[in-house]
Design an enzyme around this catalytic site. Sequence first.
Site, PDB file in Angstrom:
ATOM      1  N   SER A 108       0.848  -1.195   0.000  1.00  0.00           N
ATOM      2  CA  SER A 108       0.000   0.000   0.000  1.00  0.00           C
ATOM      3  C   SER A 108       0.885   1.247   0.000  1.00  0.00           C
ATOM      4  O   SER A 108       2.024   1.207   0.471  1.00  0.00           O
ATOM      5  CB  SER A 108      -0.853  -0.026   1.262  1.00  0.00           C
ATOM      6  N   SER A 109       0.315   2.366  -0.455  1.00  0.00           N
ATOM      7  CA  SER A 109       1.097   3.611  -0.500  1.00  0.00           C
ATOM      8  C   SER A 109       1.424   4.131   0.898  1.00  0.00           C
ATOM      9  O   SER A 109       2.281   5.005   1.041  1.00  0.00           O
ATOM     10  CB  SER A 109       0.336   4.682  -1.275  1.00  0.00           C
ATOM     11  N   CYS A 110       0.754   3.600   1.945  1.00  0.00           N
ATOM     12  CA  CYS A 110       1.032   4.104   3.300  1.00  0.00           C
ATOM     13  C   CYS A 110       2.391   3.635   3.820  1.00  0.00           C
ATOM     14  O   CYS A 110       2.795   4.025   4.905  1.00  0.00           O
ATOM     15  CB  CYS A 110      -0.086   3.725   4.252  1.00  0.00           C
ATOM     16  N   TYR A 137      -0.087  -0.908  10.395  1.00  0.00           N
ATOM     17  CA  TYR A 137      -0.429  -1.513   9.097  1.00  0.00           C
ATOM     18  C   TYR A 137       0.723  -1.312   8.117  1.00  0.00           C
ATOM     19  O   TYR A 137       1.145  -2.237   7.409  1.00  0.00           O
ATOM     20  CB  TYR A 137      -1.706  -0.831   8.599  1.00  0.00           C
ATOM     21  N   LYS A 141       3.165  -3.944   6.082  1.00  0.00           N
ATOM     22  CA  LYS A 141       3.314  -3.949   4.615  1.00  0.00           C
ATOM     23  C   LYS A 141       4.800  -3.831   4.212  1.00  0.00           C
ATOM     24  O   LYS A 141       5.233  -4.462   3.249  1.00  0.00           O
ATOM     25  CB  LYS A 141       2.509  -2.805   3.987  1.00  0.00           C
ATOM     26  N   HIS A 184     -13.217   3.389   3.020  1.00  0.00           N
ATOM     27  CA  HIS A 184     -12.333   4.422   2.465  1.00  0.00           C
ATOM     28  C   HIS A 184     -13.182   5.553   1.890  1.00  0.00           C
ATOM     29  O   HIS A 184     -14.408   5.481   1.877  1.00  0.00           O
ATOM     30  CB  HIS A 184     -11.446   3.807   1.375  1.00  0.00           C
TER      31      HIS A 184
HETATM   32  N1  NAP Z   1      -8.620  -0.982  -1.161  1.00  0.00           N
HETATM   33  C1  NAP Z   1      -7.640  -0.117  -1.307  1.00  0.00           C
HETATM   34  O1  NAP Z   1      -7.864   1.086  -1.521  1.00  0.00           O
HETATM   35  C2  NAP Z   1      -6.214  -0.564  -1.227  1.00  0.00           C
HETATM   36  C3  NAP Z   1      -5.231   0.421  -1.359  1.00  0.00           C
HETATM   37  C4  NAP Z   1      -3.906   0.058  -1.265  1.00  0.00           C
HETATM   38  C5  NAP Z   1      -3.590  -1.268  -1.042  1.00  0.00           C
HETATM   39  N2  NAP Z   1      -4.540  -2.213  -0.936  1.00  0.00           N
HETATM   40  C6  NAP Z   1      -4.094  -3.606  -0.692  1.00  0.00           C
HETATM   41  O2  NAP Z   1      -4.688  -4.517  -1.590  1.00  0.00           O
HETATM   42  C7  NAP Z   1      -4.904  -5.767  -0.929  1.00  0.00           C
HETATM   43  C8  NAP Z   1      -6.360  -6.170  -1.078  1.00  0.00           C
HETATM   44  O3  NAP Z   1      -7.188  -5.154  -0.528  1.00  0.00           O
HETATM   45  P1  NAP Z   1      -8.758  -5.120  -0.776  1.00  0.00           P
HETATM   46  O4  NAP Z   1      -9.159  -3.712  -0.879  1.00  0.00           O
HETATM   47  O5  NAP Z   1      -9.122  -6.097  -1.808  1.00  0.00           O
HETATM   48  O6  NAP Z   1      -9.268  -5.628   0.655  1.00  0.00           O
HETATM   49  P2  NAP Z   1     -10.587  -6.454   0.997  1.00  0.00           P
HETATM   50  O7  NAP Z   1     -11.649  -6.151   0.010  1.00  0.00           O
HETATM   51  O8  NAP Z   1     -10.847  -6.243   2.438  1.00  0.00           O
HETATM   52  O9  NAP Z   1     -10.111  -7.956   0.747  1.00  0.00           O
HETATM   53  C9  NAP Z   1      -9.211  -8.599   1.580  1.00  0.00           C
HETATM   54  C10 NAP Z   1      -9.530 -10.080   1.546  1.00  0.00           C
HETATM   55  O10 NAP Z   1      -8.630 -10.754   2.425  1.00  0.00           O
HETATM   56  C11 NAP Z   1      -9.384 -11.688   3.188  1.00  0.00           C
HETATM   57  N3  NAP Z   1      -8.746 -11.930   4.473  1.00  0.00           N
HETATM   58  C12 NAP Z   1      -8.485 -11.039   5.461  1.00  0.00           C
HETATM   59  N4  NAP Z   1      -7.906 -11.658   6.499  1.00  0.00           N
HETATM   60  C13 NAP Z   1      -7.793 -12.973   6.154  1.00  0.00           C
HETATM   61  C14 NAP Z   1      -7.296 -14.117   6.817  1.00  0.00           C
HETATM   62  N5  NAP Z   1      -6.778 -14.041   8.055  1.00  0.00           N
HETATM   63  N6  NAP Z   1      -7.342 -15.302   6.175  1.00  0.00           N
HETATM   64  C15 NAP Z   1      -7.881 -15.394   4.928  1.00  0.00           C
HETATM   65  N7  NAP Z   1      -8.360 -14.359   4.255  1.00  0.00           N
HETATM   66  C16 NAP Z   1      -8.336 -13.145   4.861  1.00  0.00           C
HETATM   67  C17 NAP Z   1     -10.718 -11.023   3.392  1.00  0.00           C
HETATM   68  O11 NAP Z   1     -11.694 -11.951   3.751  1.00  0.00           O
HETATM   69  P3  NAP Z   1     -12.878 -11.503   4.790  1.00  0.00           P
HETATM   70  O12 NAP Z   1     -13.501 -10.289   4.176  1.00  0.00           O
HETATM   71  O13 NAP Z   1     -13.751 -12.693   4.859  1.00  0.00           O
HETATM   72  O14 NAP Z   1     -12.157 -11.181   6.071  1.00  0.00           O
HETATM   73  C18 NAP Z   1     -10.944 -10.418   2.011  1.00  0.00           C
HETATM   74  O15 NAP Z   1     -11.525 -11.344   1.130  1.00  0.00           O
HETATM   75  C19 NAP Z   1      -4.468  -5.581   0.513  1.00  0.00           C
HETATM   76  O16 NAP Z   1      -3.163  -6.061   0.671  1.00  0.00           O
HETATM   77  C20 NAP Z   1      -4.466  -4.089   0.698  1.00  0.00           C
HETATM   78  O17 NAP Z   1      -3.515  -3.701   1.628  1.00  0.00           O
HETATM   79  C21 NAP Z   1      -5.866  -1.899  -1.015  1.00  0.00           C
END
Ligand code: NAP
Length: 325
Positions: A108-110, A137, A141, A184
Amino acid sequence: MPLQPKIYIAGHRGMVGSAIMRRLQLSGHGNIVTRSHSELDLTDQRAVRDFFVAERPDQVYLAAAKVGGIHANNTYPAEFIFQNLMIEANVVDAAFRNGVKKLLFLGSSCIYPKLAPQPMSEDSLLTGPLEPTNEPYAIAKIAGIKLCESYNRQYGESHQLDYRSVMPTNLYGPGDNYHPENSHVIPALISRFHEAKIKKDPSVTVWGSGLPRREFLYVDDMASACVLVMNLDKETYQQHTQPMLSHINVGCGEDISIGELADAVAKTVGYKGVINFDPDKPDGAPRKLMNNSRLVALGWRVNTSLMAGLEVTYKNFLEQSTRSS
Ligand SMILES: NC(=O)c1ccc[n+]([C@@H]2O[C@H](COP(=O)([O-])OP(=O)(O)OC[C@H]3O[C@@H](n4cnc5c(N)ncnc54)[C@H](OP(=O)(O)O)[C@@H]3O)[C@@H](O)[C@H]2O)c1
């Protein structure tokens, strides 16, 4: 036809994981293995090892993480650091032990210091203090990047390991989280303007001055960046990165003010009332923009404009609301 590699997408039900899955399926990839959170808790080392022994994937997209906004990060710092460290350590190590040659870690950008020069380039990593609210967090990362680099440095040659990392900016799109406290900015604004439209509220107040500038990328563009980086040949990847500075930023390269974003969301939702700003609420950093030149040099381009992305996202929000009501 050459045999397709077996690909494990960790977090395939999340916003990014599901976009990666769409992308791979669209390109004809059928050999994908998945487990939901309830089927496989990635913080459970034994369960993760058993899964890799049983499935033996060739490639891993690590898109599972505990993710949330400022409120969630501030309220649950222990869960954010512990769960994210455990997920990364368990998956990277089990992947290595079970012959996975290629893995893509999503950060992530953070990870960048609070006062990093804008736009933030990859070499800003570890040059100053982080934003305190999401420091746990961000530390997790950064550890994920360093896990990939360290496994490459120790086992890259002996085991042909090639583990890479991408750092996305703020993402939005289908499958986003609309939780009132944990979401967000884009999903929060969509939900707020939609509610105001239904209730015929004459005005909506947005937190902060509306002046800070932020960058937003549609999640399918993120997925295309992930697939591109995963499939780059080793020589090209190595030409554009360094063994201890190996991550690649993913951003559209442009920012907009929160005020402009609020206008765009209100237009998409069809809210016609007045938008007010509350400058007494904290603004955060005046500007956060990623330098995406590494990725652009590798041939990646943005495909989806903000307005087009918001339209699809709002449609998906309406479908999600209908399903849950
Ligand atoms: N969204 C953004 O704006 C953004 C920005 C920068 C980086 N990212 C990065 O992109 C990646 C994906 O983010 P996203 O937005 O897709 O998040 P998300 O929609 O919350 O998806 C995360 C997934 O991981 C699963 N998960 C969490 N804890 C788990 C565990 N202990 N065991 C198995 N599965 C688990 C969640 O399942 P449950 O929902 O069932 O817990 C969910 O399906 C992350 O690494 C995040 O840091 C996202």
